[in-house]
Design a protein around this motif. Structure first.
Motif, PDB file in Angstrom:
ATOM      1  N   ILE A   5       0.876  -1.171   0.000  1.00 36.32           N
ATOM      2  CA  ILE A   5       0.000   0.000   0.000  1.00 36.32           C
ATOM      3  C   ILE A   5       0.908   1.214   0.000  1.00 36.32           C
ATOM      4  O   ILE A   5       1.820   1.314   0.825  1.00 36.32           O
ATOM      5  CB  ILE A   5      -0.934   0.012   1.218  1.00 36.32           C
ATOM      6  CG1 ILE A   5      -1.758  -1.250   1.215  1.00 36.32           C
ATOM      7  CG2 ILE A   5      -1.727   1.304   1.273  1.00 36.32           C
ATOM      8  CD1 ILE A   5      -3.124  -1.198   1.752  1.00 36.32           C
ATOM      9  N   GLU A   7       1.047   5.337   0.183  1.00 40.40           N
ATOM     10  CA  GLU A   7       0.339   6.565   0.536  1.00 40.40           C
ATOM     11  C   GLU A   7       1.036   7.727  -0.164  1.00 40.40           C
ATOM     12  O   GLU A   7       2.231   7.935   0.020  1.00 40.40           O
ATOM     13  CB  GLU A   7       0.367   6.755   2.049  1.00 40.40           C
ATOM     14  CG  GLU A   7      -0.389   7.968   2.528  1.00 40.40           C
ATOM     15  CD  GLU A   7      -0.388   8.080   4.036  1.00 40.40           C
ATOM     16  OE1 GLU A   7      -0.108   9.182   4.525  1.00 40.40           O
ATOM     17  OE2 GLU A   7      -0.644   7.064   4.715  1.00 40.40           O
ATOM     18  N   ARG A   8       0.279   8.443  -0.977  1.00 42.83           N
ATOM     19  CA  ARG A   8       0.827   9.557  -1.737  1.00 42.83           C
ATOM     20  C   ARG A   8       0.123  10.845  -1.311  1.00 42.83           C
ATOM     21  O   ARG A   8      -1.095  10.965  -1.476  1.00 42.83           O
ATOM     22  CB  ARG A   8       0.624   9.352  -3.234  1.00 42.83           C
ATOM     23  CG  ARG A   8       1.200   8.032  -3.758  1.00 42.83           C
ATOM     24  CD  ARG A   8       0.986   7.920  -5.261  1.00 42.83           C
ATOM     25  NE  ARG A   8       1.227   6.598  -5.777  1.00 42.83           N
ATOM     26  CZ  ARG A   8       2.409   6.071  -6.041  1.00 42.83           C
ATOM     27  NH1 ARG A   8       3.499   6.752  -5.779  1.00 42.83           N
ATOM     28  NH2 ARG A   8       2.512   4.852  -6.543  1.00 42.83           N
ATOM     29  N   GLU A   9       0.864  11.786  -0.764  1.00 41.63           N
ATOM     30  CA  GLU A   9       0.327  13.091  -0.380  1.00 41.63           C
ATOM     31  C   GLU A   9       0.318  13.984  -1.610  1.00 41.63           C
ATOM     32  O   GLU A   9       1.376  14.330  -2.153  1.00 41.63           O
ATOM     33  CB  GLU A   9       1.198  13.706   0.718  1.00 41.63           C
ATOM     34  CG  GLU A   9       0.714  15.048   1.215  1.00 41.63           C
ATOM     35  CD  GLU A   9      -0.457  14.963   2.180  1.00 41.63           C
ATOM     36  OE1 GLU A   9      -1.260  15.893   2.193  1.00 41.63           O
ATOM     37  OE2 GLU A   9      -0.551  13.951   2.911  1.00 41.63           O
ATOM     38  N   SER A  44      -6.212   2.192  -7.101  1.00 38.34           N
ATOM     39  CA  SER A  44      -5.902   3.346  -6.260  1.00 38.34           C
ATOM     40  C   SER A  44      -7.194   3.965  -5.766  1.00 38.34           C
ATOM     41  O   SER A  44      -8.233   3.883  -6.438  1.00 38.34           O
ATOM     42  CB  SER A  44      -5.097   4.392  -7.029  1.00 38.34           C
ATOM     43  OG  SER A  44      -3.830   3.895  -7.378  1.00 38.34           O
ATOM     44  N   TYR A  45      -7.108   4.594  -4.598  1.00 35.25           N
ATOM     45  CA  TYR A  45      -8.239   5.272  -3.986  1.00 35.25           C
ATOM     46  C   TYR A  45      -7.852   6.725  -3.749  1.00 35.25           C
ATOM     47  O   TYR A  45      -6.814   6.993  -3.147  1.00 35.25           O
ATOM     48  CB  TYR A  45      -8.606   4.614  -2.654  1.00 35.25           C
ATOM     49  CG  TYR A  45      -8.923   3.143  -2.793  1.00 35.25           C
ATOM     50  CD1 TYR A  45     -10.196   2.722  -3.159  1.00 35.25           C
ATOM     51  CD2 TYR A  45      -7.940   2.179  -2.591  1.00 35.25           C
ATOM     52  CE1 TYR A  45     -10.477   1.372  -3.309  1.00 35.25           C
ATOM     53  CE2 TYR A  45      -8.218   0.830  -2.739  1.00 35.25           C
ATOM     54  CZ  TYR A  45      -9.486   0.436  -3.097  1.00 35.25           C
ATOM     55  OH  TYR A  45      -9.765  -0.896  -3.246  1.00 35.25           O
ATOM     56  N   LYS A  50      -4.896  12.811  -0.485  1.00 32.52           N
ATOM     57  CA  LYS A  50      -4.045  11.630  -0.639  1.00 32.52           C
ATOM     58  C   LYS A  50      -4.589  10.701  -1.709  1.00 32.52           C
ATOM     59  O   LYS A  50      -5.785  10.674  -1.983  1.00 32.52           O
ATOM     60  CB  LYS A  50      -3.937  10.877   0.684  1.00 32.52           C
ATOM     61  CG  LYS A  50      -3.246  11.703   1.759  1.00 32.52           C
ATOM     62  CD  LYS A  50      -2.943  10.900   2.978  1.00 32.52           C
ATOM     63  CE  LYS A  50      -2.222  11.808   3.966  1.00 32.52           C
ATOM     64  NZ  LYS A  50      -1.850  11.129   5.162  1.00 32.52           N
ATOM     65  N   TYR A  52      -4.190   6.575  -2.236  1.00 36.13           N
ATOM     66  CA  TYR A  52      -3.711   5.319  -1.672  1.00 36.13           C
ATOM     67  C   TYR A  52      -3.708   4.288  -2.796  1.00 36.13           C
ATOM     68  O   TYR A  52      -4.746   4.029  -3.398  1.00 36.13           O
ATOM     69  CB  TYR A  52      -4.619   4.852  -0.533  1.00 36.13           C
ATOM     70  CG  TYR A  52      -4.683   5.825   0.614  1.00 36.13           C
ATOM     71  CD1 TYR A  52      -3.754   5.751   1.650  1.00 36.13           C
ATOM     72  CD2 TYR A  52      -5.654   6.817   0.665  1.00 36.13           C
ATOM     73  CE1 TYR A  52      -3.799   6.643   2.718  1.00 36.13           C
ATOM     74  CE2 TYR A  52      -5.701   7.715   1.722  1.00 36.13           C
ATOM     75  CZ  TYR A  52      -4.777   7.621   2.737  1.00 36.13           C
ATOM     76  OH  TYR A  52      -4.830   8.510   3.790  1.00 36.13           O
ATOM     77  N   CYS A  53      -2.543   3.744  -3.079  1.00 34.04           N
ATOM     78  CA  CYS A  53      -2.400   2.806  -4.192  1.00 34.04           C
ATOM     79  C   CYS A  53      -2.062   1.413  -3.680  1.00 34.04           C
ATOM     80  O   CYS A  53      -1.337   1.265  -2.694  1.00 34.04           O
ATOM     81  CB  CYS A  53      -1.280   3.271  -5.123  1.00 34.04           C
ATOM     82  SG  CYS A  53      -1.534   4.929  -5.778  1.00 34.04           S
TER      83      CYS A  53
END
Length: 95
Positions: A5, A7-9, A44-45, A50, A52-53
């Motif tokens: 997982i 997490e991309r800001e 991805s969400y 953010k 989330y992939c």
């Protein structure tokens, strides 16, 4: 392969329109194709600031290389230890 997982800001991610998200997807797909190793972007969400992939790769280093080549942030990369869902309750009845 292992599942991660990421997490991309990305400030304003939740406000990105479909065209912008399609551009991100196109860039990500191109990087996956260029890696030369087993790698799968599962989904991805987008939520708030953010994205989330869920990706499958041989290592966290491969995930970070994908992010580097694509110019994507990868603020947190976490190995998935296990997965559960509603169907997991059925396994308790087997014991």
């Amino acid at each position: 392969m292992q599942r991660f997982i990421i997490e991309r800001e990305i400030p304003g991610a939740g406000d990105l329109d479909q065209q912008a998200l399609a551009g991100i997807a196109t860039a990500s797909n191109a990087v996956v194709d260029s890696l030369g190793q087993p790698y799968t972007w599962v989904t991805s969400y987008v939520a708030g600031d953010k994205i989330y992939c869920v990706h499958e790769a041989e290592s966290a280093d491969a995930v970070l290389e994908h992010a580097r080549r694509g110019g994507f942030p990868a603020d947190k990369v976490t190995l998935v230890a296990n997965e559960i869902g509603p169907h997991s309750a059925d396994l308790a009845e087997v014991s």
